[in-house]
Design an enzyme around this catalytic site. Structure first.
Site, PDB file in Angstrom:
ATOM      1  N   ASN A 180       0.824  -1.227   0.000  1.00  0.00           N
ATOM      2  CA  ASN A 180       0.000   0.000   0.000  1.00  0.00           C
ATOM      3  C   ASN A 180       0.853   1.270   0.000  1.00  0.00           C
ATOM      4  OD1 ASN A 180       0.957  -0.033   2.629  1.00  0.00           O
ATOM      5  ND2 ASN A 180      -1.032   0.244   3.603  1.00  0.00           N
ATOM      6  N   LYS A 181       2.170   1.116   0.050  1.00  0.00           N
ATOM      7  CA  LYS A 181       3.051   2.281   0.133  1.00  0.00           C
ATOM      8  C   LYS A 181       3.339   2.843  -1.276  1.00  0.00           C
ATOM      9  CE  LYS A 181       3.717   1.968   4.611  1.00  0.00           C
ATOM     10  NZ  LYS A 181       2.765   0.902   4.953  1.00  0.00           N
ATOM     11  N   PRO A 182       3.759   4.133  -1.360  1.00  0.00           N
ATOM     12  CA  PRO A 182       4.024   4.723  -2.686  1.00  0.00           C
ATOM     13  C   PRO A 182       5.099   3.963  -3.469  1.00  0.00           C
ATOM     14  CG  PRO A 182       3.896   6.439  -1.022  1.00  0.00           C
ATOM     15  CD  PRO A 182       3.850   5.128  -0.276  1.00  0.00           C
TER      16      PRO A 182
END
Ligand SMILES: Cc1ncc(COP(=O)(O)O)c(C=O)c1O
Length: 367
Positions: A180-182
């Site tokens: 879910n991280k960039p």
């Protein structure tokens, strides 16, 4: 979900980078790890990057390397993800929860000093939702009391505080690369530091306690297998090449959301402005009354959202560590209102419009 909460952005180059590692005999502890470590350390402007299997593992190793142990106290916000609190408990230390600022939802430096006792051994400053914590006053207080600061920058790769990249301002910094991280590596994390001795210790701790000069069967410390495979590192290396575009894209999406939400006073958007710094837009979190009802109405209509965060001090796991001197007024006020809306690199403006229309219907249901 019709529109998911988050979605990894994997390109053909990313896939090729991972597959090409599979064509080599080096699947762990190899050149991709070294390159990935170098690229993150350079991004942050520090000499050392140590790739680890997750952000949680990174936080754990920081506390272990600092010698935090049984009976020690570690200051951290309650309004955060469980990982920092768990890392404190892994070392049988005591988490001491500090309240947050109402605007940024980050650790309130004005509340920090009153929580320091002779048992305090470290401070964990979290860059919540990718918004930089107010590190200058935090570092001043930490220095005054001789305390190390760990930046939990798991949500904040590429964010800047007063012109400086986060992660490299405290004594140790930790990034996370969950999907879910960039920037994602599937699972993974990175510890960064200017301190060469800390770097040596953390490298050994992540690799079963072996020092760099040791053989495979030499173990000087109680270590862990917290290594990150070459496949994960290859993916991270490919992703990090696009960091500027990704951060720009996510910032544009956040601005778009805030524009769409104008004229909807029931929904309080996150702050967009930041003095001499940069937000890493990890998530777009609004505040609404009756949050749980709104959450249900949105998810029922296929809009992925999340109640970020459930404060640590309300988790049964942490109940034994609550102290009457903990004043968590702002945490209590905001924690029941925060709602993360769908947010990912490839989100379209049409999808943002759809989320906001559905949100409008959810906060103003037809009677
Ligand atoms: C603020 C914060 N700290 C730590 C972590 C832990 O990272 P990981 O899931 O990689 O263990 C996360 C993960 O989402 C996070 O949001």
């Amino acid at each position: 979900m019709r529109i998911p909460l988050s979605s990894p952005d994997i390109t053909a180059d990313d896939i090729e980078a991972v597959v090409s590692v599979l064509r080599t005999p080096r699947l762990s502890i190899g050149p991709k790890m070294e390159e990935f470590e170098r690229s993150i350390a350079d991004l942050v402007g520090v000499p050392h990057g140590i790739a680890v299997s997750s952000g949680t593992a990174g936080l754990h190793l920081c506390l272990r390397a600092l010698g935090v142990g049984e009976g020690d106290e570690v200051l951290l916000p309650s309004f955060t993800f469980i990982a920092a609190g768990n890392a404190v408990l892994y070392e049988r230390a005591r988490p001491v929860f500090v309240d947050i600022e109402p605007r940024t939802l980050n650790l309130d430096p004005g509340q920090l000093e009153r929580s320091i006792t002779p048992k305090t051994r470290a401070i964990i400053a979290v860059h919540t939702f990718g918004h930089p914590a107010d590190l200058d006053p935090i570092m001043d207080i930490a220095r005054k009391h001789g305390l190390p600061v760990i930046e939990d920058a798991c949500e904040a790769i590429g964010a800047r505080y007063r012109g400086r990249p986060v992660g490299g301002i405290g004594d140790l910094g930790v990034f996370g690369f969950y999907p879910n991280k960039p920037i994602t590596t599937g699972e993974g994390g990175m510890v960064v530091t200017r301190d060469s001795q800390m770097a040596v210790t953390i490298r050994a701790l992540r690799n079963q306690g072996r020092m760099e000069s040791d053989g495979w069967l030499d173990h000087r410390l109680l270590g862990y297998n917290y290594r990150l495979s070459e496949l994960n590192c290859a993916l991270g290396l490919e992703q990090i090449k696009r960091i500027d575009d990704i951060l720009d894209r996510r910032e544009a999406l956040a601005i778009r959301y805030s524009e769409e939400l104008q004229g909807m006073p029931e929904v309080i958007p996150p702050p967009l402005e930041i003095r001499d710094g940069r937000v890493c837009w990890f998530v777009y979190v609004v505040r609404v009354e009756n949050r749980d009802t709104i959450f249900k109405r949105l998810t029922d209509q296929g809009i992925g959202c999340a109640r970020y965060f459930a404060p640590l001090h309300r988790q049964p796991l942490f109940a034994p560590y609550l102290n009457p001197r903990d004043d968590l007024k702002i945490t209590e006020q905001v924690a029941g209102k925060t709602l993360a809306l769908p947010f990912f690199n490839r989100m379209t403006t049409e999808q943002i419009h759809e989320v906001c229309c559905t949100l409008r219907g959810a906060v103003r249901p037809k009677t």
